[in-house]
Write a protein that holds these residues in place. Structure first.
Motif, PDB file in Angstrom:
ATOM      1  N   ASP A 128      -7.138   9.795  61.079  1.00 30.31           N
ATOM      2  CA  ASP A 128      -6.327   8.584  61.206  1.00 30.31           C
ATOM      3  C   ASP A 128      -7.155   7.365  61.637  1.00 30.31           C
ATOM      4  N   TYR A 129      -8.475   7.454  61.538  1.00 30.46           N
ATOM      5  CA  TYR A 129      -9.330   6.329  61.927  1.00 30.46           C
ATOM      6  C   TYR A 129      -9.113   5.149  60.977  1.00 30.46           C
ATOM      7  N   THR A 130      -9.035   3.946  61.540  1.00 36.61           N
ATOM      8  CA  THR A 130      -8.904   2.734  60.729  1.00 36.61           C
ATOM      9  C   THR A 130      -9.956   1.722  61.160  1.00 36.61           C
ATOM     10  N   TYR A 131     -10.286   0.818  60.268  1.00 39.91           N
ATOM     11  CA  TYR A 131     -11.296  -0.219  60.520  1.00 39.91           C
ATOM     12  C   TYR A 131     -10.783  -1.553  59.993  1.00 39.91           C
ATOM     13  N   GLY A 132      -9.509  -1.779  60.220  1.00 37.54           N
ATOM     14  CA  GLY A 132      -8.794  -2.957  59.750  1.00 37.54           C
ATOM     15  C   GLY A 132      -7.330  -2.587  59.608  1.00 37.54           C
ATOM     16  N   LYS A 133      -6.592  -3.298  58.773  1.00 38.80           N
ATOM     17  CA  LYS A 133      -5.189  -2.952  58.545  1.00 38.80           C
ATOM     18  C   LYS A 133      -5.102  -1.534  58.004  1.00 38.80           C
TER      19      LYS A 133
END
Length: 316
Positions: A128-133
């Motif tokens: 579930d890692y995100t780097y923005g929206k």
């Protein structure tokens, strides 16, 4: 472990050139789920002859997107988080300042600067890692931004056998807010820990035969709920059993600030100004407003016996 602090715009001269397996996450708590991510990256790094790098941020990223953010409470302050990274075998720890520059950065630029730019041959993160929206910049879309420049490993959520929900920081905070440090420790994989400076208090404990150390705790450090706990306290290079109280001293009046006071068993030293490390093991009882000081003393004697009994059982 080498610690590298980065802020926008960073200079490439700040970065090591050795290729790495890069573990990504905020890692608040460095709990068993986070450890699974870092250990996966470590295994890959050792197999491929790479450095193990871990990247985190200096603050909770979501704070930058809230118009009126509340002060953040962290399971692990940065210094403690870095200690845990090192214990897990990290060669490099990147601490990135999450400010308005990073908050407005697009996913392609983030990947170029904070994955490719950090010489990652493999990027490892939770699923579930995100780097923005999150609908645009997630682990499923990462290959399109990576463009074949590094391998990608998405680590599944960790679910313990005794639970149906994932191991996560949210669950750990919920346990701590209920005083359930035993359950929180199961998800962390180690005893929940805080540090504080020994400061002067009201010295009431000394007058009733239970002198305590009063700890000044960083206001951004998450604490267990008010109550009395069995703890171990590292102080002056030694470890002592402790009977810790988180509360408002209701027996002596109203309108006191929340305090952390610890009666150290078999201890009698002046330690003002020293740093104490507290490992929280077990909830004993809630805070109670006693009708008299005599009642309080009787309860403290029972609490001391309970602490000794708890750790005697743990030792067995």
């Amino acid at each position: 472990m080498e610690i590298i602090k980065l802020s926008e715009p960073y200079q490439s001269s700040q970065l090591p050139k050795e290729p790495s397996a890069l573990a990504l996450g905020f890692f608040d708590g460095v709990h068993l789920g986070h450890q699974k991510v870092i250990k996966t990256a470590k295994k890959i790094a050792r197999e491929r002859g790479l450095k193990l790098a871990v990247m985190t941020f200096d603050r909770q990223p979501k704070l930058m997107y809230q118009p009126h953010p509340k002060p953040a409470l962290y399971l692990t302050l940065l210094a403690r988080k870095l200690e845990l990274f090192e214990q897990l075998g990290a060669d490099i720890a990147y601490v990135v300042t999450f400010d308005e520059h990073l908050a407005s950065m697009g996913p392609q630029e983030f990947v170029d600067k904070y994955m490719v730019g950090l010489s990652a041959q493999v990027v490892v993160a939770g699923q579930d890692y995100t780097y923005g929206k999150k609908e645009l910049a997630n682990m499923e879309t990462l290959p399109s931004f990576a463009k074949g420049r590094f391998d990608i490993v998405a680590v599944d959520h960790l679910v313990l056998a005794a639970s149906t929900s994932k191991v996560g920081s949210t669950a750990i905070r919920a346990y701590l807010n209920q005083g359930q440090v035993d359950q929180a420790n199961e998800l962390l994989g180690y005893p929940f820990q805080t540090k504080g400076l020994v400061v002067h208090g009201f010295a009431r404990g000394r007058t009733i035969g239970f002198p305590t150390i009063n700890l000044e705790i960083d206001p951004s450090q998450h604490l267990p709920a008010p109550g009395v706990y069995a703890t171990q306290v590292e102080l002056l290079g030694q470890t002592y059993l402790g009977m810790a109280s988180v509360g408002y001293n209701e027996t002596f009046g109203d309108n006191f600030d929340l305090t952390v006071e610890i009666y150290l068993l078999d201890f009698a030293k002046d330690v003002y100004g020293q740093e104490a490390t507290v490992a929280w093991y077990h909830w004993l009882r809630p805070m109670v407003k006693f009708a008299s000081v005599a009642e309080l003393i009787d309860q403290l004697k029972a609490d001391e016996a309970a602490v000794r009994q708890y750790f005697a059982q743990v030792k067995k």
